[in-house]
Design a protein around this motif. Structure first.
Motif, mmCIF file in Angstrom:
data_model
loop_
_atom_site.group_PDB
_atom_site.id
_atom_site.type_symbol
_atom_site.label_atom_id
_atom_site.label_comp_id
_atom_site.label_asym_id
_atom_site.label_seq_id
_atom_site.Cartn_x
_atom_site.Cartn_y
_atom_site.Cartn_z
ATOM 1 N N ASP A 144 -17.870 -4.122 11.551
ATOM 2 C CA ASP A 144 -18.211 -4.075 10.138
ATOM 3 C C ASP A 144 -19.643 -4.561 9.987
ATOM 4 N N TYR A 150 -15.453 -11.481 9.061
ATOM 5 C CA TYR A 150 -14.504 -10.447 8.654
ATOM 6 C C TYR A 150 -13.985 -9.602 9.818
ATOM 7 N N LEU A 156 -9.741 -13.791 7.075
ATOM 8 C CA LEU A 156 -10.710 -12.903 6.426
ATOM 9 C C LEU A 156 -10.402 -11.442 6.743
ATOM 10 N N LYS A 160 -9.714 -8.530 3.954
ATOM 11 C CA LYS A 160 -10.498 -7.294 3.859
ATOM 12 C C LYS A 160 -9.688 -6.038 4.184
#
Length: 201
Positions: A144, A150, A156, A160
């Protein structure tokens, strides 16, 4: 849905539950010995196409990898000569992706591909999951452009990607460095991406 699994002793009941979901075309995010990955049953064409759509990749042009629990579980999907067999045996389980010529065991999604990557990660969760499933996992790194948390922090990741994957396996904090990619399709073995693993010849 988030399922917590421990690498040293992943609960078989939960593994079987995830495998059933994969058999029905589901998508899972799971830890490896490098970065977290998103995957599905590699032989389920509809699920594999779903992964490619989620990642925005063309399955005929992009690098695809499959995960198995050992060399024999992957041998019907790729062509492995004696030299490459020894190389893979000496470096797995481990943080390597070996690119090999495709064999006839892969479904039509891969038919026009001349090669595919194989992984036998040094993390028991994806290996046991593949073994219980009875098929390899199609695997694509969870990358990402956002902050690194993330793709490394399970909380996290769940925040997401909860709408993307059917199940997210929380296997603890993930790594930040991808696998070392080794091209075994030519006359000479070539490292085409140096990652966390140092290849032993």
């Amino acid at each position: 849905m988030v399922i917590r699994l421990y690498e040293n002793n992943p609960r078989l009941s939960e593994i079987e539950r995830i495998a059933d979901m994969l058999r029905n075309g589901g998508v899972v995010i799971y830890p490896t010995d490098t970065v977290y990955a998103i995957g599905c049953d590699a032989l389920n064409v509809r699920a594999a196409e779903r992964i490619c759509k989620l990642k925005g990749i063309n399955p005929l042009k992009s690098n695809l990898s499959i995960i198995g629990h050992d060399i024999s579980s992957l041998s019907r999907y790729v062509k492995i000569n004696d030299l490459n067999f020894k190389l893979i045996r000496n470096n797995t389980p481990g943080p390597f992706t070996f690119i090999l010529p495709t064999a006839s065991g892969l479904p039509k999604l891969y038919k026009n591909r001349k090669s595919v990557g194989i992984r036998i990660p040094d993390n028991s969760i994806p290996r046991v999951l593949s073994e219980v499933l009875g098929n390899p996992l199609l695997s694509s790194s969870l990358n990402d452009d956002a902050e690194i948390g993330y793709v490394t922090d399970p909380e996290l990741i769940a925040e997401k990607y909860s709408g993307t994957a059917d199940i997210i396996i929380d296997g603890g904090m993930g790594g930040e460095v991808a696998s070392t990619v080794v091209d075994c399709t030519g006359d000479e073995v070539k490292i085409i991406r140096q990652g966390i693993g140092d290849l032993r010849f």
